[in-house]
Design a protein around this motif. Structure first.
Motif, PDB file in Angstrom:
ATOM      1  N   UNK A   3       0.847  -1.192   0.000  1.00  0.00           N
ATOM      2  CA  UNK A   3       0.000   0.000   0.000  1.00  0.00           C
ATOM      3  C   UNK A   3       0.885   1.245   0.000  1.00  0.00           C
ATOM      4  N   UNK A   4       0.500   2.191  -0.822  1.00  0.00           N
ATOM      5  CA  UNK A   4       1.177   3.479  -0.886  1.00  0.00           C
ATOM      6  C   UNK A   4       0.126   4.531  -0.569  1.00  0.00           C
ATOM      7  N   UNK A   5       0.461   5.422   0.349  1.00  0.00           N
ATOM      8  CA  UNK A   5      -0.479   6.492   0.657  1.00  0.00           C
ATOM      9  C   UNK A   5       0.267   7.815   0.730  1.00  0.00           C
ATOM     10  N   UNK A   6      -0.475   8.879   0.437  1.00  0.00           N
ATOM     11  CA  UNK A   6       0.082  10.228   0.416  1.00  0.00           C
ATOM     12  C   UNK A   6      -0.590  11.028   1.524  1.00  0.00           C
ATOM     13  N   UNK A   7       0.227  11.600   2.386  1.00  0.00           N
ATOM     14  CA  UNK A   7      -0.273  12.433   3.478  1.00  0.00           C
ATOM     15  C   UNK A   7      -0.139  13.903   3.111  1.00  0.00           C
ATOM     16  N   UNK A   8      -0.998  14.716   3.663  1.00  0.00           N
ATOM     17  CA  UNK A   8      -0.999  16.150   3.380  1.00  0.00           C
ATOM     18  C   UNK A   8       0.346  16.792   3.765  1.00  0.00           C
ATOM     19  N   UNK A   9       0.822  17.748   2.986  1.00  0.00           N
ATOM     20  CA  UNK A   9       2.154  18.322   3.234  1.00  0.00           C
ATOM     21  C   UNK A   9       2.226  19.294   4.416  1.00  0.00           C
ATOM     22  N   UNK A  10       1.101  19.654   5.018  1.00  0.00           N
ATOM     23  CA  UNK A  10       1.120  20.625   6.111  1.00  0.00           C
ATOM     24  C   UNK A  10       1.454  19.975   7.455  1.00  0.00           C
ATOM     25  N   UNK A  11       1.672  18.670   7.472  1.00  0.00           N
ATOM     26  CA  UNK A  11       1.992  17.962   8.709  1.00  0.00           C
ATOM     27  C   UNK A  11       3.455  18.157   9.091  1.00  0.00           C
ATOM     28  N   UNK A  12       3.717  18.152  10.379  1.00  0.00           N
ATOM     29  CA  UNK A  12       5.103  18.151  10.844  1.00  0.00           C
ATOM     30  C   UNK A  12       5.631  16.718  10.744  1.00  0.00           C
ATOM     31  N   UNK A  53      -5.908  13.319   7.056  1.00  0.00           N
ATOM     32  CA  UNK A  53      -4.517  13.592   6.676  1.00  0.00           C
ATOM     33  C   UNK A  53      -4.125  12.880   5.382  1.00  0.00           C
ATOM     34  N   UNK A  54      -4.895  11.877   4.979  1.00  0.00           N
ATOM     35  CA  UNK A  54      -4.584  11.084   3.778  1.00  0.00           C
ATOM     36  C   UNK A  54      -5.215  11.741   2.558  1.00  0.00           C
ATOM     37  N   UNK A  55      -4.363  12.050   1.570  1.00  0.00           N
ATOM     38  CA  UNK A  55      -4.849  12.653   0.324  1.00  0.00           C
ATOM     39  C   UNK A  55      -5.272  11.554  -0.654  1.00  0.00           C
ATOM     40  N   UNK A  56      -4.399  10.575  -0.859  1.00  0.00           N
ATOM     41  CA  UNK A  56      -4.649   9.456  -1.771  1.00  0.00           C
ATOM     42  C   UNK A  56      -4.026   8.194  -1.189  1.00  0.00           C
ATOM     43  N   UNK A  57      -4.556   7.034  -1.615  1.00  0.00           N
ATOM     44  CA  UNK A  57      -3.979   5.759  -1.216  1.00  0.00           C
ATOM     45  C   UNK A  57      -4.287   4.719  -2.275  1.00  0.00           C
ATOM     46  N   UNK A  58      -3.455   3.706  -2.318  1.00  0.00           N
ATOM     47  CA  UNK A  58      -3.657   2.594  -3.235  1.00  0.00           C
ATOM     48  C   UNK A  58      -3.076   1.341  -2.598  1.00  0.00           C
ATOM     49  N   UNK A  59      -3.886   0.297  -2.536  1.00  0.00           N
ATOM     50  CA  UNK A  59      -3.445  -0.986  -1.988  1.00  0.00           C
ATOM     51  C   UNK A  59      -3.680  -2.041  -3.053  1.00  0.00           C
ATOM     52  N   UNK A  60      -2.684  -2.896  -3.265  1.00  0.00           N
ATOM     53  CA  UNK A  60      -2.862  -3.966  -4.229  1.00  0.00           C
ATOM     54  C   UNK A  60      -2.120  -5.220  -3.784  1.00  0.00           C
TER      55      UNK A  60
END
Length: 128
Positions: free
Chosen positions: A6-15, A84-91
């Motif tokens: 799984x690959x996920x993208x978190x928002x860039x405003x996080x510390x 906080x998750x923008x996009x994700x993909x699990x395969x």
């Protein structure tokens, strides 16, 4: 048991601390449901191919794990509920993808070992 990635993208405003906390949350979801985490990689802040929610960058994270097919649905629900998750993909990885992932992990480990052994030791040879 199947192998998943799984690959996920978190928002860039996080510390950095908030990002690591989010990754630990998703690892916890997997472990609570009986998954075995094989590999974790944090790729860092990367530019997105196109803007998502008016954001052009995001923190990329990859998790490889082994588990039952029902875990994927529970993980998807956790991703969708977290703002906080923008996009994700699990395969699911087939046998060829598993071999490739294993080679990639070994190559990455060898490269990290090479960097740590080849790093020069800084010394101060200045005379006052």
């Amino acid at each position: 048991m199947n192998c998943y990635e799984t690959v996920f993208i978190l928002t860039p405003v996080l510390s950095d601390e908030q990002m690591k906390e989010a990754v630990e949350k998703f690892k916890g979801v997997l472990e609570q449901n009986g998954a075995q985490i094989v590999n974790e990689e944090q790729w860092g802040l990367k530019k997105l191919a196109y803007p998502i929610q008016k954001k052009s960058t995001g923190f990329y994270c990859l998790l490889e794990f082994k588990g039952e097919p029902t875990i994927v649905k529970k993980l998807d629900v956790a991703f969708r509920r977290d703002e906080r998750v923008i996009r994700f993909l699990t395969f699911r990885l087939d046998k060829y993808a598993q071999e490739y992932a294993e080679k990639r992990r070994n190559l990455r480990a060898a490269k990290n070992n090479e960097k740590s052994t080849a790093a020069p030791v800084a010394t101060d040879n200045k005379e006052d």
